[in-house]
Design a protein around this motif. Sequence first.
Motif, PDB file in Angstrom:
ATOM      1  N   SER A 123      -1.026   4.961  14.782  1.00 16.71           N
ATOM      2  CA  SER A 123      -1.722   5.646  15.886  1.00 16.71           C
ATOM      3  C   SER A 123      -3.107   6.177  15.525  1.00 16.71           C
ATOM      4  O   SER A 123      -3.638   7.040  16.216  1.00 16.71           O
ATOM      5  N   GLN A 124      -3.715   5.662  14.483  1.00 11.53           N
ATOM      6  CA  GLN A 124      -5.036   6.121  14.080  1.00 11.53           C
ATOM      7  C   GLN A 124      -6.049   4.984  14.113  1.00 11.53           C
ATOM      8  O   GLN A 124      -5.688   3.813  14.160  1.00 11.53           O
TER       9      GLN A 124
ATOM     10  N   SER B 279      -7.899  10.498  14.448  1.00 10.44           N
ATOM     11  CA  SER B 279      -6.606  10.758  15.064  1.00 10.44           C
ATOM     12  C   SER B 279      -6.819  11.206  16.500  1.00 10.44           C
ATOM     13  O   SER B 279      -7.742  11.959  16.773  1.00 10.44           O
TER      14      SER B 279
ATOM     15  N   HIS C  25      -4.602   9.313  19.239  1.00 12.06           N
ATOM     16  CA  HIS C  25      -3.644   8.524  20.018  1.00 12.06           C
ATOM     17  C   HIS C  25      -2.224   8.899  19.606  1.00 12.06           C
ATOM     18  O   HIS C  25      -1.998   9.437  18.520  1.00 12.06           O
ATOM     19  N   ASP C  26      -1.268   8.581  20.478  1.00 13.62           N
ATOM     20  CA  ASP C  26       0.139   8.881  20.207  1.00 13.62           C
ATOM     21  C   ASP C  26       0.959   7.659  19.816  1.00 13.62           C
ATOM     22  O   ASP C  26       2.087   7.805  19.360  1.00 13.62           O
ATOM     23  N   MET C  27       0.397   6.469  20.011  1.00 14.65           N
ATOM     24  CA  MET C  27       1.117   5.231  19.688  1.00 14.65           C
ATOM     25  C   MET C  27       0.154   4.261  19.013  1.00 14.65           C
ATOM     26  O   MET C  27      -1.001   4.595  18.764  1.00 14.65           O
TER      27      MET C  27
ATOM     28  N   SER D  78      -4.903   2.101  23.090  1.00 14.44           N
ATOM     29  CA  SER D  78      -3.609   2.313  22.464  1.00 14.44           C
ATOM     30  C   SER D  78      -2.472   1.968  23.412  1.00 14.44           C
ATOM     31  O   SER D  78      -2.627   1.960  24.634  1.00 14.44           O
TER      32      SER D  78
ATOM     33  N   ASP E  86      -0.284   3.946  24.039  1.00 17.17           N
ATOM     34  CA  ASP E  86       0.019   5.177  24.775  1.00 17.17           C
ATOM     35  C   ASP E  86      -0.708   5.226  26.120  1.00 17.17           C
ATOM     36  O   ASP E  86      -0.696   6.227  26.808  1.00 17.17           O
TER      37      ASP E  86
ATOM     38  N   THR F 115      -3.969   5.034  26.721  1.00 16.39           N
ATOM     39  CA  THR F 115      -5.237   5.747  26.739  1.00 16.39           C
ATOM     40  C   THR F 115      -6.317   4.915  26.072  1.00 16.39           C
ATOM     41  O   THR F 115      -6.042   4.065  25.217  1.00 16.39           O
TER      42      THR F 115
ATOM     43  N   LYS G   4      -6.717   8.326  30.814  1.00 15.11           N
ATOM     44  CA  LYS G   4      -5.417   7.656  30.984  1.00 15.11           C
ATOM     45  C   LYS G   4      -5.645   6.440  31.857  1.00 15.11           C
ATOM     46  O   LYS G   4      -6.292   6.512  32.895  1.00 15.11           O
TER      47      LYS G   4
END
Length: 105
Positions: free
Chosen positions: A43-44, A60, A62-64, A83, A85, A87, A103
């Motif tokens: 996620s980076q 950093s 993102h979540d996925m 990502s 996620d 986004t 989003k």
Amino acid sequence: MWDVAGKWHSPLKYMGHKQHKYVIRSCFGGLNSSFIASGSENSQVYIWNRQDTRPIEVLSGHDMTVNSVSWNPRRPQMLASASDDQTIRIWGPSLSKKIQANKLN
């Protein structure tokens, strides 16, 4: 990174990012295309100077999995990351590095 001109003895392998299961798209960019950016399954976003295999920056936010990155061709200090996620983040020089996050619909 492979040297298609054949001047190197072996390819450069950049360290840090994770890619085992998904397709991760990396790209050259920045001033004079002297940097490499890549997403990662952790996620980076990783950024390297082309001459050094260790990352100079890890972003950093993102979540996925970050599966795609792209440098802004008109502003070499800015790049976008996408990502799983849902986004897209726009990164550039600022105190927090993250300028905007939207989003996807």
